[in-house]
Design a protein around this motif. Structure first.
Motif, short mmCIF file in Angstrom:
data_model
loop_
_atom_site.label_atom_id
_atom_site.label_comp_id
_atom_site.label_asym_id
_atom_site.label_seq_id
_atom_site.Cartn_x
_atom_site.Cartn_y
_atom_site.Cartn_z
N LEU A 2 47.01 41.95 79.58
CA LEU A 2 47.10 43.35 79.19
C LEU A 2 45.73 44.03 79.14
CD1 LEU A 2 49.75 43.12 76.30
CD2 LEU A 2 50.13 43.78 78.68
N LYS A 5 45.00 47.97 78.81
CA LYS A 5 46.19 48.69 78.36
C LYS A 5 46.07 49.04 76.88
CE LYS A 5 49.40 46.82 81.80
NZ LYS A 5 49.49 48.09 82.55
N ARG A 6 46.79 50.07 76.50
CA ARG A 6 46.77 50.56 75.13
C ARG A 6 48.20 50.75 74.64
NH1 ARG A 6 42.03 55.08 76.24
NH2 ARG A 6 40.25 53.77 75.63
N GLY A 7 48.46 50.29 73.42
CA GLY A 7 49.83 50.38 72.91
C GLY A 7 49.89 50.78 71.46
N ALA A 31 44.93 43.90 75.13
CA ALA A 31 45.24 45.31 74.90
C ALA A 31 44.54 45.83 73.65
CB ALA A 31 46.74 45.49 74.75
N ASP A 84 50.28 53.00 77.22
CA ASP A 84 50.92 52.07 78.16
C ASP A 84 52.18 51.40 77.60
OD1 ASP A 84 48.92 52.05 80.41
OD2 ASP A 84 47.60 51.49 78.75
N PHE A 85 52.24 51.22 76.29
CA PHE A 85 53.44 50.61 75.72
C PHE A 85 53.60 51.01 74.26
CE2 PHE A 85 50.03 47.49 75.24
CZ PHE A 85 50.14 47.09 73.91
N MET A 132 52.74 58.59 79.27
CA MET A 132 52.85 57.46 80.20
C MET A 132 52.91 57.97 81.64
SD MET A 132 55.40 54.84 78.16
CE MET A 132 54.80 53.93 76.74
N GLY A 136 55.03 52.80 81.98
CA GLY A 136 54.79 52.09 80.73
C GLY A 136 55.99 51.30 80.31
N ALA A 230 55.37 43.87 78.30
CA ALA A 230 54.48 45.03 78.39
C ALA A 230 53.52 44.94 79.57
CB ALA A 230 53.68 45.17 77.09
N SER A 231 53.45 43.78 80.20
CA SER A 231 52.50 43.57 81.30
C SER A 231 53.08 43.99 82.64
CB SER A 231 52.10 42.09 81.36
OG SER A 231 53.13 41.31 81.94
N ASP A 232 52.21 44.10 83.63
CA ASP A 232 52.65 44.45 84.98
C ASP A 232 53.51 43.36 85.60
OD1 ASP A 232 51.24 46.81 84.73
OD2 ASP A 232 49.46 46.06 85.76
#
Length: 252
Positions: A2, A5-7, A31, A84-85, A132, A136, A230-232
């Protein structure tokens, strides 16, 4: 997994919370995590955990208070500009209604449980969508009592069923924006929220006996799977109820 990324994590009450297990896994995967706490009473329990996660955003959020959810997303927009999530891990029903049969619950108690436990996730989805721009992931937390009758789960059964149905509709509606939506369905875990359910210790032991490996999952188990979603790497998946229960749900 992650990195970059930001959640936003909503629902940490203490170190035993499913939300905390997820937040810790998100952070360990690289993240940045924004954290909310319910109110002034909860803040002393949550803030040290958020600080240990190096959270740059720590804000109050009681979805029953006008404007607090919107203010949390406004702070995310102001500080980060995007998201991102999101993890939604909150549920509530008045105790007097939770301990009654479903047929005896009050209209007011049912409406409150549905608003806090289900509609708040829809509200979060609406607030997250414009943040997003590159897609996301939206995650919420459910339980097997949504689809099968579990003793003493009572009112939360229909409420979690509505939450899982909302996941499917949100996944369909937000799919064109590349926003994925899932419900995590862990086995029984001894959290503060679960302590409100009658005879919850008995439920945990029944789950342990039924699960194929005769083990209960931990908040860390749930967190690691949430980080994957949450990941790609999980980009092809959406609209699912993801069981993280050691196989509890497959045994009749």
């Amino acid at each position: 997994m992650l990195d970059g990324k930001r959640g936003l994590v909503v629902g940490i009450a203490n170190e035993h919370s499913i939300a905390y297990g997820c937040a810790r896994a998100f952070r360990e995967a690289g993240a940045e995590v924004a954290v909310t706490y319910l109110n002034d009473k909860a803040e002393p329990f949550v803030r040290p955990l958020a600080e240990a996660l190096e959270s740059p955003i720590i804000v109050p959020c009681d979805v029953r208070r006008d404007g607090e959810l919107e203010a949390a997303f406004d702070e995310v927009r102001r500080r980060w500009g995007g998201l991102d999530f999101v993890l939604h891990s909150i549920a509530y029903a008045p105790k007097e209604d939770l301990h009654r049969r479903v047929v005896d619950c009050s209209a007011e108690g049912f409406a409150m449980a549905m608003d806090v436990s289900c509609h708040s996730f829809i509200r979060m989805a609406r607030l997250a969508e414009p943040l997003m721009a590159d897609g996301g992931c939206l995650l919420t937390v459910s339980f097997y009592g949504s689809e099968k009758v579990v003793s003493d789960y009572n009112l939360m059964g229909p409420v979690k069923a509505a939450l899982e149905s909302s996941v499917r509709y949100l996944a369909a509606e937000l799919g064109p924006s590349r926003i994925r939506v899932h419900a995590l369905s862990p086995g029984p875990l001894k959290t503060r929220a679960a302590s409100g359910i009658d005879r919850f210790d008995e439920l945990m032991e029944r789950a342990r006996a039924r699960a194929p490996e005769h083990q209960l999952v931990s908040i860390d188990d749930v967190g690691k799977f949430a980080a994957f979603l949450a990941s790609d790497a999980a980009a092809p998946l959406t609209g699912n109820v993801e069981y993280v229960d050691g196989g509890f749900h497959i045994v009749a």
